[in-house]
Write an enzyme that holds these catalytic residues in place. Structure first.
Site, PDB file in Angstrom:
ATOM      1  N   TYR A   1      53.576  72.700  40.012  1.00  0.00           N
ATOM      2  CA  TYR A   1      52.902  72.719  38.717  1.00  0.00           C
ATOM      3  C   TYR A   1      52.060  73.983  38.561  1.00  0.00           C
ATOM      4  CZ  TYR A   1      50.095  70.953  34.793  1.00  0.00           C
ATOM      5  OH  TYR A   1      49.486  70.799  33.572  1.00  0.00           O
TER       6      TYR A   1
ATOM      7  N   LYS B   1      52.421  77.026  35.831  1.00  0.00           N
ATOM      8  CA  LYS B   1      51.343  77.362  34.911  1.00  0.00           C
ATOM      9  C   LYS B   1      50.810  78.778  35.123  1.00  0.00           C
ATOM     10  CE  LYS B   1      51.419  73.578  32.530  1.00  0.00           C
ATOM     11  NZ  LYS B   1      51.863  73.622  31.113  1.00  0.00           N
TER      12      LYS B   1
END
Lengths: 244, 81
Positions: free
Chosen positions: A152, A156
């Site tokens: 993740y 990002k």
């Protein structure tokens, strides 16, 4: 003539708040969703009930062809996209040592490949109009890292590098590209945290509470406006003062 | 469509969309060197060609275009195919 905004993952959480906010500020809103048609329709209904214009568009934004089809449909039904909000995102948390290749790929595809696919399609109309806003949702996780979120956080952090590069490529055409990086926000994504973890998280937040989706949406709304015309390649962190 | 018509429309596009001087636009003129059109400008031009002539120009073919004449050739080929 209203500007058309497309919000990916606009059926729930931050995406929903963004869709509602942009509708209130006068945009016609394309609400993209992957699977939850009922939730997407509810967002559309909430917008149209007060006189706004909105429509739901189903597409897995990690799939380049599905994105092409969606953009064609949005152009047909609402008009060319002037404001793109790359919000769709998932987590598949695990310590790296246990993280499967699938967990890695799914997160990178849904969270970062989608940003590539949607932005590339959106740029066409924005270049023609010589005006555009590309706003991608990042995360404090991508800035500071977070155990269990190597995939993740990578996706990002990737959104930030992508945004700066694109900002430089298209800046001469009146198109800005920026990131809004939320901290811990009250959504389905953080609802599963459990009270011990949630309490520990809140300890680290200067403002002493989780954020509300509306508080992230207003940063997106600002970047989408004419007022933010001299801001590009930036990341606005909306985290209650957690990652200072 | 006649080649002369394509040349004329393309020249109009270059003047209107990219703000170029009509006198500078010769078939041999290179977009990047002679006309100082940046790479983003070439992409924009090709998108305008697609819209105006109703053709599709795939990325691989677009990459080959360096001069005004080559753009006319490509549009002519697409229209007449």
């Amino acid at each position: 003539m209203s500007r058309v905004a497309l919000v990916t993952g606009g059926s729930r959480g931050i995406g929903r708040a963004v869709a509602l906010h942009l509708a209130r500020s006068g945009h016609d809103v394309a609400v993209n969703y992957a699977a939850n048609a009922a939730a997407a329709d509810a967002v559309v209904d909430e917008i149209t009930a007060v006189g706004g214009t909105a429509k739901a568009f189903r597409a897995d934004v990690g799939d380049v062809e599905a994105v092409t089809t969606m953009f064609d449909a949005v152009a047909e039904d609402l008009g060319p996209v002037a404001v793109l909000v790359n919000n769709a995102g998932i987590t598949r948390d695990d310590l790296l040592l246990r993280m499967s290749p699938e967990a890695w790929d799914e997160v990178l595809t849904t969270n970062l490949r989608s940003v590539y696919a949607c932005t590339k399609k959106a740029l066409r109309a924005m270049l023609r109009a010589k005006w555009g806003r590309i706003i991608s949702v990042g995360s404090v996780s991508g800035i500071s890292g977070n155990p269990g979120q190597a995939n993740y956080a990578a996706s990002k952090a990737g959104v930030i590098g992508f945004t700066k590069s694109v900002a430089r490529e298209v800046g001469s055409r009146g198109i800005t590209a920026n990131v809004v990086a939320p901290g811990f926000i009250e959504t389905d994504m953080t609802a599963e945290l459990g009270s011990e973890v949630a309490d520990a998280v809140v300890e680290r937040i200067t403002l002493g509470r989780l954020g509300r989706p509306e508080e992230v949406a207003s940063a997106v709304g600002y970047l989408a406006s004419d007022e933010a015309s001299y801001i590009t390649g930036q990341t606005i962190v909306v985290d209650g003062g957690m990652a200072l | 469509m006649e080649r002369a018509e394509i040349e004329s429309k393309l020249t109009d596009l270059l003047v209107d969309e990219l703000g170029l001087e009509r006198d500078n636009i010769a078939m041999e003129a290179s977009f990047e060197e002679d006309l100082e059109v940046d790479s983003l400008g070439v992409v924009e031009l090709l998108m305008a060609l697609e819209d105006n002539f109703g053709v599709k120009i795939p990325d691989e073919e677009a990459e080959q275009i360096q001069t005004v004449g080559q753009a006319v050739d490509l549009v002519e080929a697409k229209i007449n195919s």
